[in-house]
Design a protein around this motif. Structure first.
Motif, PDB file in Angstrom:
ATOM      1  N   ALA A 203       3.706 -44.779  -9.268  1.00  0.00           N
ATOM      2  CA  ALA A 203       4.038 -44.366 -10.632  1.00  0.00           C
ATOM      3  C   ALA A 203       4.657 -42.965 -10.652  1.00  0.00           C
ATOM      4  CB  ALA A 203       2.790 -44.404 -11.509  1.00  0.00           C
ATOM      5  N   LEU A 204       4.099 -42.059  -9.857  1.00  0.00           N
ATOM      6  CA  LEU A 204       4.648 -40.707  -9.787  1.00  0.00           C
ATOM      7  C   LEU A 204       6.061 -40.717  -9.216  1.00  0.00           C
ATOM      8  CD1 LEU A 204       1.674 -38.471  -8.547  1.00  0.00           C
ATOM      9  CD2 LEU A 204       2.936 -38.230 -10.689  1.00  0.00           C
ATOM     10  N   LEU A 205       6.286 -41.537  -8.185  1.00  0.00           N
ATOM     11  CA  LEU A 205       7.607 -41.599  -7.578  1.00  0.00           C
ATOM     12  C   LEU A 205       8.650 -42.094  -8.581  1.00  0.00           C
ATOM     13  CD1 LEU A 205       9.426 -41.423  -5.046  1.00  0.00           C
ATOM     14  CD2 LEU A 205       8.824 -43.814  -4.585  1.00  0.00           C
ATOM     15  N   GLN A 206       8.333 -43.160  -9.295  1.00  0.00           N
ATOM     16  CA  GLN A 206       9.315 -43.707 -10.229  1.00  0.00           C
ATOM     17  C   GLN A 206       9.566 -42.750 -11.399  1.00  0.00           C
ATOM     18  OE1 GLN A 206      10.930 -46.260  -9.050  1.00  0.00           O
ATOM     19  NE2 GLN A 206       9.443 -46.188  -7.379  1.00  0.00           N
ATOM     20  N   PHE A 207       8.521 -42.105 -11.895  1.00  0.00           N
ATOM     21  CA  PHE A 207       8.706 -41.103 -12.945  1.00  0.00           C
ATOM     22  C   PHE A 207       9.569 -39.958 -12.429  1.00  0.00           C
ATOM     23  CE2 PHE A 207       7.299 -37.043 -14.784  1.00  0.00           C
ATOM     24  CZ  PHE A 207       7.642 -37.256 -16.121  1.00  0.00           C
TER      25      PHE A 207
ATOM     26  N   ILE B 128      13.300 -38.859 -13.868  1.00  0.00           N
ATOM     27  CA  ILE B 128      13.537 -37.539 -14.455  1.00  0.00           C
ATOM     28  C   ILE B 128      14.556 -36.759 -13.635  1.00  0.00           C
ATOM     29  CG2 ILE B 128      12.449 -35.322 -15.006  1.00  0.00           C
ATOM     30  CD1 ILE B 128      11.782 -37.508 -16.960  1.00  0.00           C
ATOM     31  N   LEU B 129      14.489 -36.877 -12.328  1.00  0.00           N
ATOM     32  CA  LEU B 129      15.417 -36.155 -11.459  1.00  0.00           C
ATOM     33  C   LEU B 129      16.851 -36.643 -11.665  1.00  0.00           C
ATOM     34  CD1 LEU B 129      15.683 -34.070  -9.142  1.00  0.00           C
ATOM     35  CD2 LEU B 129      15.423 -35.977  -7.543  1.00  0.00           C
ATOM     36  N   VAL B 130      17.046 -37.956 -11.681  1.00  0.00           N
ATOM     37  CA  VAL B 130      18.387 -38.511 -11.872  1.00  0.00           C
ATOM     38  C   VAL B 130      18.939 -38.111 -13.239  1.00  0.00           C
ATOM     39  CG1 VAL B 130      19.668 -40.671 -12.167  1.00  0.00           C
ATOM     40  CG2 VAL B 130      18.101 -40.401 -10.234  1.00  0.00           C
ATOM     41  N   LEU B 131      18.101 -38.213 -14.275  1.00  0.00           N
ATOM     42  CA  LEU B 131      18.548 -37.789 -15.608  1.00  0.00           C
ATOM     43  C   LEU B 131      18.829 -36.291 -15.648  1.00  0.00           C
ATOM     44  CD1 LEU B 131      16.147 -39.898 -17.881  1.00  0.00           C
ATOM     45  CD2 LEU B 131      18.577 -40.314 -17.412  1.00  0.00           C
ATOM     46  N   GLY B 132      18.021 -35.522 -14.916  1.00  0.00           N
ATOM     47  CA  GLY B 132      18.237 -34.080 -14.854  1.00  0.00           C
ATOM     48  C   GLY B 132      19.559 -33.733 -14.198  1.00  0.00           C
ATOM     49  N   PHE B 133      19.950 -34.497 -13.188  1.00  0.00           N
ATOM     50  CA  PHE B 133      21.261 -34.264 -12.572  1.00  0.00           C
ATOM     51  C   PHE B 133      22.385 -34.700 -13.507  1.00  0.00           C
ATOM     52  CE2 PHE B 133      19.123 -34.381  -8.246  1.00  0.00           C
ATOM     53  CZ  PHE B 133      19.374 -33.044  -7.981  1.00  0.00           C
ATOM     54  N   LEU B 134      22.217 -35.848 -14.165  1.00  0.00           N
ATOM     55  CA  LEU B 134      23.269 -36.325 -15.053  1.00  0.00           C
ATOM     56  C   LEU B 134      23.500 -35.361 -16.213  1.00  0.00           C
ATOM     57  CD1 LEU B 134      22.445 -40.154 -15.149  1.00  0.00           C
ATOM     58  CD2 LEU B 134      24.400 -39.057 -14.038  1.00  0.00           C
TER      59      LEU B 134
ATOM     60  N   GLN C 121      15.084 -31.289 -13.304  1.00  0.00           N
ATOM     61  CA  GLN C 121      15.117 -31.417 -11.850  1.00  0.00           C
ATOM     62  C   GLN C 121      13.819 -30.894 -11.226  1.00  0.00           C
ATOM     63  OE1 GLN C 121      18.813 -29.692 -10.286  1.00  0.00           O
ATOM     64  NE2 GLN C 121      19.750 -30.070 -12.286  1.00  0.00           N
ATOM     65  N   GLY C 122      13.347 -29.747 -11.714  1.00  0.00           N
ATOM     66  CA  GLY C 122      12.098 -29.192 -11.194  1.00  0.00           C
ATOM     67  C   GLY C 122      10.911 -30.096 -11.466  1.00  0.00           C
ATOM     68  N   LEU C 123      10.830 -30.657 -12.693  1.00  0.00           N
ATOM     69  CA  LEU C 123       9.730 -31.565 -13.039  1.00  0.00           C
ATOM     70  C   LEU C 123       9.794 -32.830 -12.187  1.00  0.00           C
ATOM     71  CD1 LEU C 123       7.344 -32.292 -14.872  1.00  0.00           C
ATOM     72  CD2 LEU C 123       8.996 -33.190 -16.538  1.00  0.00           C
ATOM     73  N   GLY C 124      11.008 -33.340 -11.989  1.00  0.00           N
ATOM     74  CA  GLY C 124      11.153 -34.539 -11.160  1.00  0.00           C
ATOM     75  C   GLY C 124      10.688 -34.302  -9.737  1.00  0.00           C
ATOM     76  N   TRP C 125      11.076 -33.146  -9.170  1.00  0.00           N
ATOM     77  CA  TRP C 125      10.659 -32.840  -7.802  1.00  0.00           C
ATOM     78  C   TRP C 125       9.149 -32.655  -7.708  1.00  0.00           C
ATOM     79  CZ3 TRP C 125      13.140 -34.267  -3.905  1.00  0.00           C
ATOM     80  CH2 TRP C 125      14.533 -34.200  -3.829  1.00  0.00           C
ATOM     81  N   LEU C 126       8.526 -32.079  -8.730  1.00  0.00           N
ATOM     82  CA  LEU C 126       7.063 -31.930  -8.696  1.00  0.00           C
ATOM     83  C   LEU C 126       6.379 -33.294  -8.679  1.00  0.00           C
ATOM     84  CD1 LEU C 126       6.466 -28.931 -11.151  1.00  0.00           C
ATOM     85  CD2 LEU C 126       6.054 -28.979  -8.671  1.00  0.00           C
ATOM     86  N   ALA C 127       6.878 -34.232  -9.505  1.00  0.00           N
ATOM     87  CA  ALA C 127       6.295 -35.573  -9.522  1.00  0.00           C
ATOM     88  C   ALA C 127       6.508 -36.272  -8.174  1.00  0.00           C
ATOM     89  CB  ALA C 127       6.906 -36.398 -10.651  1.00  0.00           C
ATOM     90  N   ILE C 128       7.701 -36.119  -7.607  1.00  0.00           N
ATOM     91  CA  ILE C 128       7.982 -36.736  -6.309  1.00  0.00           C
ATOM     92  C   ILE C 128       7.110 -36.113  -5.229  1.00  0.00           C
ATOM     93  CG2 ILE C 128       9.766 -37.061  -4.548  1.00  0.00           C
ATOM     94  CD1 ILE C 128      11.784 -37.138  -6.938  1.00  0.00           C
TER      95      ILE C 128
ATOM     96  N   ALA D 277      15.196 -28.056  -1.563  1.00  0.00           N
ATOM     97  CA  ALA D 277      15.671 -28.430  -2.902  1.00  0.00           C
ATOM     98  C   ALA D 277      15.156 -27.457  -3.957  1.00  0.00           C
ATOM     99  CB  ALA D 277      15.219 -29.857  -3.238  1.00  0.00           C
ATOM    100  N   PHE D 278      13.897 -27.055  -3.855  1.00  0.00           N
ATOM    101  CA  PHE D 278      13.364 -26.081  -4.809  1.00  0.00           C
ATOM    102  C   PHE D 278      14.117 -24.753  -4.707  1.00  0.00           C
ATOM    103  CE2 PHE D 278       9.364 -28.689  -4.941  1.00  0.00           C
ATOM    104  CZ  PHE D 278       9.377 -28.900  -6.310  1.00  0.00           C
ATOM    105  N   ALA D 279      14.493 -24.361  -3.486  1.00  0.00           N
ATOM    106  CA  ALA D 279      15.258 -23.127  -3.314  1.00  0.00           C
ATOM    107  C   ALA D 279      16.614 -23.238  -4.008  1.00  0.00           C
ATOM    108  CB  ALA D 279      15.438 -22.829  -1.828  1.00  0.00           C
ATOM    109  N   ARG D 280      17.240 -24.424  -3.907  1.00  0.00           N
ATOM    110  CA  ARG D 280      18.527 -24.609  -4.559  1.00  0.00           C
ATOM    111  C   ARG D 280      18.384 -24.617  -6.075  1.00  0.00           C
ATOM    112  NH1 ARG D 280      21.206 -27.554  -7.311  1.00  0.00           N
ATOM    113  NH2 ARG D 280      19.589 -29.129  -7.422  1.00  0.00           N
ATOM    114  N   ILE D 281      17.315 -25.243  -6.586  1.00  0.00           N
ATOM    115  CA  ILE D 281      17.087 -25.256  -8.036  1.00  0.00           C
ATOM    116  C   ILE D 281      16.873 -23.840  -8.551  1.00  0.00           C
ATOM    117  CG2 ILE D 281      15.487 -26.005  -9.835  1.00  0.00           C
ATOM    118  CD1 ILE D 281      15.044 -28.564  -8.191  1.00  0.00           C
ATOM    119  N   GLY D 282      16.140 -23.022  -7.774  1.00  0.00           N
ATOM    120  CA  GLY D 282      15.945 -21.627  -8.165  1.00  0.00           C
ATOM    121  C   GLY D 282      17.254 -20.876  -8.258  1.00  0.00           C
ATOM    122  N   GLU D 283      18.183 -21.198  -7.346  1.00  0.00           N
ATOM    123  CA  GLU D 283      19.503 -20.569  -7.409  1.00  0.00           C
ATOM    124  C   GLU D 283      20.247 -21.015  -8.659  1.00  0.00           C
ATOM    125  OE1 GLU D 283      23.853 -20.328  -6.664  1.00  0.00           O
ATOM    126  OE2 GLU D 283      22.633 -22.143  -6.807  1.00  0.00           O
ATOM    127  N   THR D 284      20.114 -22.307  -9.022  1.00  0.00           N
ATOM    128  CA  THR D 284      20.756 -22.829 -10.227  1.00  0.00           C
ATOM    129  C   THR D 284      20.233 -22.126 -11.475  1.00  0.00           C
ATOM    130  OG1 THR D 284      21.050 -24.994  -9.177  1.00  0.00           O
ATOM    131  CG2 THR D 284      21.185 -24.914 -11.584  1.00  0.00           C
TER     132      THR D 284
END
Length: 438
Positions: free
Chosen positions: A102-106, A110-116, A123-130, A172-179
């Motif tokens: 369930a966490l993976l699919q959530f 969220i990650l895909v929608l965050g990129f779109l 993106q950060g919330l999606g990575w935390l769930a993953i 990935a978290f490092a890249r999100i922080g840069e964003t």
């Protein structure tokens, strides 16, 4: 205490309770769903890839839908079936397996929608769930390395693959922080390290490790590949460590050294499937043709990677071709082929008592139409190969046509799988040629 209501599997160390059928089944169903999503995104984005626009946010959405939605869901589902059945080590908790799913699919959604929508918080919330999903699956399966009687090398592969995924998420978290403007990093270097840790470190090492037990069985061939597996794992890990260190330290010479080490690791990586197929004792069916196509895609990815090393590393259309060959051509098609071998057998064993169509067939091998599977193998194989050529030629219209052919193959895979359960729900009779009629 192991929470499992499945049947007992015979192993060298005694019977081990298998997880309920629903656990791998929901993972495979999710993988097929994300396969359809990825097919649609690929057709839409193929012209952008031909123009080398690999840093467009929707392209990130496509890559993560493929890597985490398709490949991640399938690998996690396979591992939670394979570790008890193949390595003789029970899961810690079936409930934890479903929670991780369930966490993976959530997280992927969220990650895909965050990129779109290019939303850093999503993106950060999606990575935390993953991250939570990866932690749950790791707790369920990683003790196979210590407790398996005859599968310690496979357990080591699984452990290293999960570690690579964890390192990739840190990058990935490092890249999100840069964003979000929190710090400054070399974006291109980190994105390339993140992609290699995910595709090669997690995806490829997982399928090579588990495949070293599964594919020789499917092909009815010997599996005495310990020396090649040690070389493949050692060289790949060294290459990824050196490349990632170079990306973090912005040291181009380290990154190039890591890339050349990856080329060296490609030798045992390609030798292993060649040995499996060369020594097979059974003809190839549609699913195994898909596996063979995925191994050709791995060779194509190696060739494109070598071209990048020897040529212009800033020719981003070649990076797009590398990603397509490695992720859409190798990993996704391999997942499709392996699921076509695993899912019918699991379905038949668990559902034949309740579904009259399954019982009438008499064999799980008749659940999928092999002619449809062969046609899908042709569409997928031609799709990824023509797409790689179109991307290298920077031909937008050709790229879209090739992506549509790949999408046609994925659609046929999904329809064939869905048909299996439609047939199972009603009485069936077997025609003289072995075809199912209703």
């Amino acid at each position: 205490m192991v929470q499992s209501q499945g049947r007992a599997l015979p192993t060298a160390g005694g019977p081990v309770a298998a997880p309920p059928f629903a656990l791998p089944a929901v993972h495979f169903a999710a993988a097929l769903f994300w396969l359809l999503v990825s097919a649609g995104l690929l057709v839409w984005l193929a012209p952008r890839l031909a123009m080398g626009r690999v840093f467009d946010p929707p392209v990130f959405a496509l890559v993560h839908a493929l890597m985490l939605g398709v490949v991640g869901s399938a690998i996690f589902g396979t591992l939670q079936q394979f570790v008890p059945g193949g390595l003789g080590v029970p899961l810690r908790s079936v409930r934890l397996g479903f929670a991780s799913f369930a966490l993976l699919q959530f997280g992927v959604t969220i990650l895909v929608l965050g990129f779109l929508g290019w939303r850093g918080w999503a993106q950060g919330l999606g990575w935390l769930a993953i991250l939570g999903a990866v932690g749950g699956v790791s707790r369920n399966v990683l003790r196979a390395r210590r407790h398996s009687v005859n599968g310690k090398l496979v357990g080591l592969y699984i452990t290293v693959a999960h570690s690579a995924l964890g390192f990739g998420m840190i990058v990935a978290f490092a890249r999100i922080g840069e964003t979000l403007g929190w710090w400054q990093v070399d974006r291109m270097a980190l994105v390339s390290a993140h992609a290699l840790l995910g595709a090669v470190g997690f995806g490829l090492l997982s399928v090579i490790g588990v495949g070293s037990r599964m594919l020789p069985t499917f092909l009815m061939g010997p599996g005495d590949d310990t020396r090649w597996l040690h070389w493949q794992l050692g060289l790949t890990v060294l290459a990824l460590l050196v490349y990632t260190a170079g990306a973090v330290l912005t040291a181009g010479w380290l990154m190039q050294s890591g890339a050349w080490l990856l080329m060296a690791a490609a030798v045992p990586t390609l030798m292993l499937p060649w040995r499996w197929f060369a020594r097979r004792r059974r003809p190839l069916d549609g699913a195994l043709w898909q596996v063979a196509s995925s191994m050709l895609a791995l060779a194509a990815a190696t060739a494109v990677g070598l071209w990048l090393l020897l040529g212009d590393p800033y020719r981003f259309s070649r990076w797009a071709a590398l990603l397509v060959a490695l992720v859409a051509g190798c990993l996704a098609v391999l997942v499709v082929g392996v699921m076509a071998k695993i899912l019918p057998h699991l379905s038949y064993i668990n559902l034949a008592r309740h579904m009259p169509g399954f019982a009438a067939l008499g064999s799980p091998n008749a659940l999928l139409r092999d002619d449809w599977q062969c046609i899908s193998a042709v569409c997928l194989g031609a799709g990824w190969s023509l797409l790689v050529v179109a991307l290298l030629a920077e031909h937008a219209a050709g790229a879209r046509a090739a992506a549509a052919l790949w999408a046609l193959g994925t659609g046929l895979v999904v329809v064939n799988t869905a048909r299996m359960y439609v047939v199972g729900r009603r009485p069936a009779r077997i025609a003289p040629q072995g075809m199912v009629t209703n």
